[in-house]
Design an enzyme around this catalytic site. Structure first.
Site, PDB file in Angstrom:
ATOM      1  N   GLY A  64       0.817  -1.217   0.000  1.00  0.00           N
ATOM      2  CA  GLY A  64       0.000   0.000   0.000  1.00  0.00           C
ATOM      3  C   GLY A  64       0.852   1.268   0.000  1.00  0.00           C
ATOM      4  N   GLU A 123       1.550   1.796  -3.490  1.00  0.00           N
ATOM      5  CA  GLU A 123       0.288   2.200  -4.135  1.00  0.00           C
ATOM      6  C   GLU A 123      -0.020   3.672  -3.837  1.00  0.00           C
ATOM      7  OE1 GLU A 123      -1.722  -1.238  -2.360  1.00  0.00           O
ATOM      8  OE2 GLU A 123      -2.439  -1.729  -4.370  1.00  0.00           O
ATOM      9  N   GLU A 151       2.562  -8.156  -1.594  1.00  0.00           N
ATOM     10  CA  GLU A 151       1.339  -8.739  -1.038  1.00  0.00           C
ATOM     11  C   GLU A 151       1.223 -10.228  -1.306  1.00  0.00           C
ATOM     12  OE1 GLU A 151       1.561  -5.860  -2.522  1.00  0.00           O
ATOM     13  OE2 GLU A 151       0.269  -4.368  -1.574  1.00  0.00           O
TER      14      GLU A 151
HETATM   15  N1  CAA Z   1       1.902  -3.939   8.949  1.00  0.00           N
HETATM   16  C1  CAA Z   1       2.054  -4.095  10.275  1.00  0.00           C
HETATM   17  N2  CAA Z   1       3.233  -4.308  10.873  1.00  0.00           N
HETATM   18  C2  CAA Z   1       4.313  -4.345  10.092  1.00  0.00           C
HETATM   19  C3  CAA Z   1       4.252  -4.196   8.700  1.00  0.00           C
HETATM   20  C4  CAA Z   1       2.969  -3.963   8.115  1.00  0.00           C
HETATM   21  N3  CAA Z   1       2.800  -3.787   6.807  1.00  0.00           N
HETATM   22  N4  CAA Z   1       5.492  -4.303   8.194  1.00  0.00           N
HETATM   23  C5  CAA Z   1       6.306  -4.505   9.233  1.00  0.00           C
HETATM   24  N5  CAA Z   1       5.603  -4.532  10.389  1.00  0.00           N
HETATM   25  C6  CAA Z   1       6.118  -4.684  11.742  1.00  0.00           C
HETATM   26  C7  CAA Z   1       6.825  -6.009  11.963  1.00  0.00           C
HETATM   27  O1  CAA Z   1       5.911  -7.008  12.341  1.00  0.00           O
HETATM   28  C8  CAA Z   1       7.791  -5.657  13.072  1.00  0.00           C
HETATM   29  O2  CAA Z   1       7.071  -5.655  14.266  1.00  0.00           O
HETATM   30  P1  CAA Z   1       7.784  -6.087  15.654  1.00  0.00           P
HETATM   31  O3  CAA Z   1       8.920  -5.125  15.808  1.00  0.00           O
HETATM   32  O4  CAA Z   1       6.702  -5.949  16.645  1.00  0.00           O
HETATM   33  O5  CAA Z   1       8.243  -7.509  15.465  1.00  0.00           O
HETATM   34  C9  CAA Z   1       8.162  -4.203  12.771  1.00  0.00           C
HETATM   35  O6  CAA Z   1       7.117  -3.706  11.920  1.00  0.00           O
HETATM   36  C10 CAA Z   1       9.478  -4.042  12.045  1.00  0.00           C
HETATM   37  O7  CAA Z   1       9.477  -4.908  10.931  1.00  0.00           O
HETATM   38  P2  CAA Z   1      10.775  -5.706  10.482  1.00  0.00           P
HETATM   39  O8  CAA Z   1      11.447  -6.296  11.660  1.00  0.00           O
HETATM   40  O9  CAA Z   1      10.376  -6.625   9.378  1.00  0.00           O
HETATM   41  O10 CAA Z   1      11.659  -4.485   9.927  1.00  0.00           O
HETATM   42  P3  CAA Z   1      12.670  -4.450   8.729  1.00  0.00           P
HETATM   43  O11 CAA Z   1      13.185  -3.077   8.667  1.00  0.00           O
HETATM   44  O12 CAA Z   1      13.614  -5.606   8.811  1.00  0.00           O
HETATM   45  O13 CAA Z   1      11.797  -4.711   7.401  1.00  0.00           O
HETATM   46  C11 CAA Z   1       9.991  -4.343   5.839  1.00  0.00           C
HETATM   47  C12 CAA Z   1      10.865  -3.768   6.989  1.00  0.00           C
HETATM   48  C13 CAA Z   1      10.891  -4.660   4.634  1.00  0.00           C
HETATM   49  C14 CAA Z   1       8.974  -3.331   5.451  1.00  0.00           C
HETATM   50  C15 CAA Z   1       9.332  -5.644   6.321  1.00  0.00           C
HETATM   51  O14 CAA Z   1       8.768  -5.437   7.599  1.00  0.00           O
HETATM   52  C16 CAA Z   1       8.233  -6.113   5.435  1.00  0.00           C
HETATM   53  O15 CAA Z   1       8.488  -6.767   4.444  1.00  0.00           O
HETATM   54  N6  CAA Z   1       6.965  -5.794   5.822  1.00  0.00           N
HETATM   55  C17 CAA Z   1       5.813  -6.248   5.103  1.00  0.00           C
HETATM   56  C18 CAA Z   1       5.567  -5.361   3.914  1.00  0.00           C
HETATM   57  C19 CAA Z   1       4.314  -5.809   3.216  1.00  0.00           C
HETATM   58  O16 CAA Z   1       4.073  -6.974   3.008  1.00  0.00           O
HETATM   59  N7  CAA Z   1       3.494  -4.808   2.825  1.00  0.00           N
HETATM   60  C20 CAA Z   1       2.252  -5.071   2.201  1.00  0.00           C
HETATM   61  C21 CAA Z   1       1.176  -4.969   3.222  1.00  0.00           C
HETATM   62  S1  CAA Z   1      -0.355  -5.466   2.573  1.00  0.00           S
HETATM   63  C22 CAA Z   1      -0.901  -4.128   1.689  1.00  0.00           C
HETATM   64  O17 CAA Z   1      -0.305  -3.103   1.641  1.00  0.00           O
HETATM   65  C23 CAA Z   1      -2.213  -4.409   1.023  1.00  0.00           C
HETATM   66  C24 CAA Z   1      -2.728  -3.349   0.223  1.00  0.00           C
HETATM   67  O18 CAA Z   1      -2.623  -3.381  -0.976  1.00  0.00           O
HETATM   68  C25 CAA Z   1      -3.477  -2.255   0.794  1.00  0.00           C
END
Ligand code: CAA
Ligand code: NAI
Length: 698
Positions: free
Chosen positions: A106, A109, A129
């Protein structure tokens, strides 16, 4: 306006800054999305504001939607991300995204709903995603193909892989790279747009570009995705959306995207993948070891033994830029080990996945020797010599004498008692198990085995090392097999009992492959080689209780020299040079004879029984590990199985799978197996208790 989004006007540009640490998730219930909308609305009405910059405070732009909100109730009237992005498409003043760190899901996006994008060098862009079993649900599948072309957009959406600023610039995803102060550069870019009166580039109004005939392209892509992502529902839905981007008007494409998004979000597969996302992060946490425990700087490593495991373990360090001293007991074994490391790297270079220069650089970090004294200045040694307690004890005694006082001494043992090994040293607090999986330079799992005396600093340092090496570390207590192999033993044993009672290797493999494993247990056995576990069984024969059920089938197979693919025959037969398993009458005869010898009348066994017995053998043992405190939490077991044993990720791991079936039902079936099959099926007390409470694991 909420404090999760801040706003100020800089040089006639409204600067909207996301401020929702740690990753600026676009949390709807926390008001992040509403906050952005409020700021833009305010600026739209402010004659002093000519344009907008949307930026992220802290370490990054945004990680996208708040994943935790997928399973919570949305506050009524909360503005959603799609609603915000639809509104942004009507905004009359230029919108510029200023991206640093990462723009994911997002977050990307949101950037795509801006008219232009300015990025700091090294930022990462992705629509990941699909890795969570969903699809970009806020117009990503409709806007990205319109901006960078259908082929490249589909690739990004299906793989979920990141592209960096340089690549994004080439793709047309980024309009300007700003090496200096990002927001200032973005504000100046926005003012430039106003000055030049450049038209607002609304991506929603562009035509998706395709370099080849659409019908052929989508047909081929569909076939490829169905094959490569068997069992995962999201990739085909992503393809459908991208196809819609080509054939349907933008608004219809967005509506269909949303429908498919909701369907996937509520699927068990997506819940399983989201469970693993959080489980992976949770695994890094250790109940009694605070996150800020000081860690030892592990800057130089030693590896003892350059066999199957030692070579791969050394490669992990080399890949991470950590110098390694590799020690063998004689020159011949050392040369063999080093040659294998070279061969592995050369293979990667040949495949184009590593440059020759990078290979040379990695190998320059390797010191190979037969002198134990070369380990005097390393910060950590990982021992990977033969699996023999007396040998390991003598090796640890020597390491203790040679290595500096605060060096960590780790063992890669799969089965031996780490406490006994630690007792052979004068520093049991610095002794730990680091159990890599074969091939060690490929497999992501690292079991970090905490001995009774292992100190917290050693444990925290080892977990940090796992991360540095690109592994997922899971903490386990000391027991035979730790988490992974102890459960595997019960699973494998059950498959052998099933053979004895009437099933065939082919049936069992088929059932488990249908469930989602890339290969069933007998095919895996043939690939890995059957002789190693045969030797372990022979060693344990003396201590095996006489009244315990034991299937002799695997021994009979090995007695005939059938060690798997490497001997052309194992559970299956293999034509020379082929890896395709062929059902072999000789194996059928061995199995039938073993059934007769054990006094078992063979019967028809249903696929359901095969599946339940294999999976519940894992679940029941997993519950015991939890009960005994060997595993910290059920989700650690799931991570172990997803990263180390090929458990289908979209099933979430064995414990999550049991939750989805319902622990009452799992318990009922296990209790029936206990009654009908024998004592080894006694339900674990934790399973029993959770089932009674109507609870779940975790
Ligand atoms: N939502 C909620 N929590 C999230 C998050 C998200 N999208 N992304 C990361 N977090 C949280 C993690 O769970 C972690 O929490 P804790 O410290 O409590 O364990 C904290 O944020 C830090 O995350 P990382 O340890 O993973 O930090 P990093 O710097 O190593 O990596 C990152 C950062 C590359 C963004 C990685 O966290 C990641 O890949 N996150 C997921 C990204 C993702 O999949 N985004 C898509 C979401 S779905 C969406 O957006 C749908 C849509 O179209 C609307
Ligand atoms: P291996 O037999 O391939 O290699 C062992 C190496 O250790 C040999 O090259 C041998 O020459 C060397 N060695 C023996 N004594 C030594 C000494 N005193 N000093 C220096 N080198 C010495 O064995 P493998 O498979 O690599 O296993 C090593 C350890 O890793 C074992 O404890 C095993 O249980 C464990 N392990 C093995 C896995 C596998 O799949 N092979 C998986 C996970 C752990």
């Amino acid at each position: 306006m909420t404090n999760v989004v801040t706003y100020h006007v800089q040089n006639h540009v409204g600067v909207i800054s996301l401020n929702n640490p740690p990753v600026n998730a676009l949390a709807v219930n926390k008001g992040v999305v509403q906050g952005i909308m409020d700021c833009i609305q305010e600026g739209e009405h402010d004659p002093d504001v000519r344009a907008f910059v949307v930026a992220g405070a802290g370490k990054a732009f945004s990680a996208g939607a708040d994943i935790t909100e997928f399973s919570t109730v949305r506050l009524p009237d909360a503005v959603t991300l799609p609603a915000l992005l639809a509104y942004m498409d009507t905004v009359t003043k230029p919108l510029v995204a200023a991206v640093h760190g990462f723009a994911m899901g997002g977050g990307l996006e949101l950037a795509l709903a801006c008219h232009y994008r300015v990025a700091a060098p090294g930022a990462r862009f992705a629509l990941p995603e699909v890795k969570l079993g969903i699809l970009p649900g806020a117009g990503g599948t409709q806007r990205l193909p319109r901006l960078i072309g259908v082929e490249r957009a589909l690739d990004m959406i299906i793989t979920g892989d990141t592209v960096d600023t340089e690549a994004a610039r080439k793709l047309g995803l980024v309009d300007e790279v700003a090496p200096g102060e990002l927001v200032r550069a973005a504000v100046s870019f926005a003012n430039g747009l106003v000055k030049e009166a450049r038209e607002l580039r609304r991506i929603s109004t562009l035509q998706p570009r395709l370099e080849q005939a659409a019908t052929v392209f989508f047909e081929q892509a569909r076939a490829r995705i169905a094959k490569d992502y068997r069992g995962f529902p999201a990739p085909l839905a992503c393809l459908q959306c991208v196809e819609n981007a080509v054939y349907l008007p933008f608004a219809q494409g967005v509506t269909k995207e949303r429908e498919l998004f909701y369907g996937l979000r509520d699927s068990t597969e997506s819940k399983a993948l989201r469970h693993l996302f959080f489980a992976e992060r949770e695994a890094a946490k250790i109940a009694d070891v605070p996150d800020d425990t000081p860690v030892l700087p592990l800057k130089r490593a030693g590896v003892l033994g350059a066999g199957t495991m030692g070579g791969g373990i050394a490669m992990n360090f080399l890949n991470a830029g950590i110098p390694v001293t590799l020690v063998e007991m004689n020159q011949e074994a050392l040369d063999r080990g080093v040659a294998l490391i070279r061969k592995n790297y050369a293979g990667t270079v040949a495949k184009g996945r590593l440059t020759q220069a990078a290979m040379d650089q990695r190998l320059s970090l390797l010191t190979a020797t037969i002198e134990d004294s070369a380990l005097a200045d390393v910060d950590i040694v990982i021992e990977a010599v033969f699996e023999d307690m007396e040998l390991k004890k003598s090796v640890f005694g020597k390491l203790d004498a040679v290595c500096k006082r605060d060096a960590v001494l780790a063992t890669n043992t799969s089965t031996l008692d780490i406490n006994e090994i630690a007792a052979a040293t004068t520093r049991p607090g610095k002794v730990i198990g680091l159990h890599f999986f074969s091939p060690a330079h490929v497999m992501k799992l690292l079991e970090v085995v905490r001995g009774a005396a292992t100190d917290k600093q050693t444990l925290a340092s080892s977990m940090k090392l796992a991360k540095t090496l690109g592994k997922v570390g899971v903490v386990a207590g000391v027991c035979d097999g730790f988490i992974g192999n102890r459960m595997l033993h019960k699973y494998t044993r059950e498959t052998h009992f099933l053979l004895e009672e009437g099933a065939t290797p082919r049936q069992i493999d088929n059932v488990l492959e249908q469930f989602g494993f890339a290969m069933g247990p007998f095919r895996v056995g043939d690939l890995a080689g059957l002789d190693v576990s045969w030797r372990i069984r022979q060693r344990r024969a003396a201590t095996r209780p006489a009244n315990e059920r034991y299937s002799r089938i695997a021994d009979r197979i090995c007695e005939r020299g059938r060690f798997g693919q490497k001997t052309g025959a194992g559970w299956y037969r293999y034509e020379t040079g082929s890896r395709s398993p062929i059902v072999d009458d000789e194996v059928q005869a061995i199995i039938a004879a073993a059934s007769a010898e054990a006094g078992i009348t063979r019967r028809e066994i249903s696929d359901t029984e095969v599946l339940d017995r294999c999976l519940y053998a894992l679940v029941n043992e997993g519950a015991r590990l939890l009960d005994e405190g060997i595993a910290q939490r059920a989700s650690d077991i799931d991570i172990t199985y997803a990263f180390g044993y090929g458990f289908p990720r979209y099933r979430g791991g064995p414990m999550f799978y049991a939750n989805t079936i319902g622990l009452d039902k799992v318990h009922e079936t296990v209790a029936r197996f206990h009654r009908e099959l024998g004592e080894w099926w006694a339900p674990s007390s934790l399973l029993e208790q959770r089932a009674l409470e109507g609870g779940r694991f975790d």
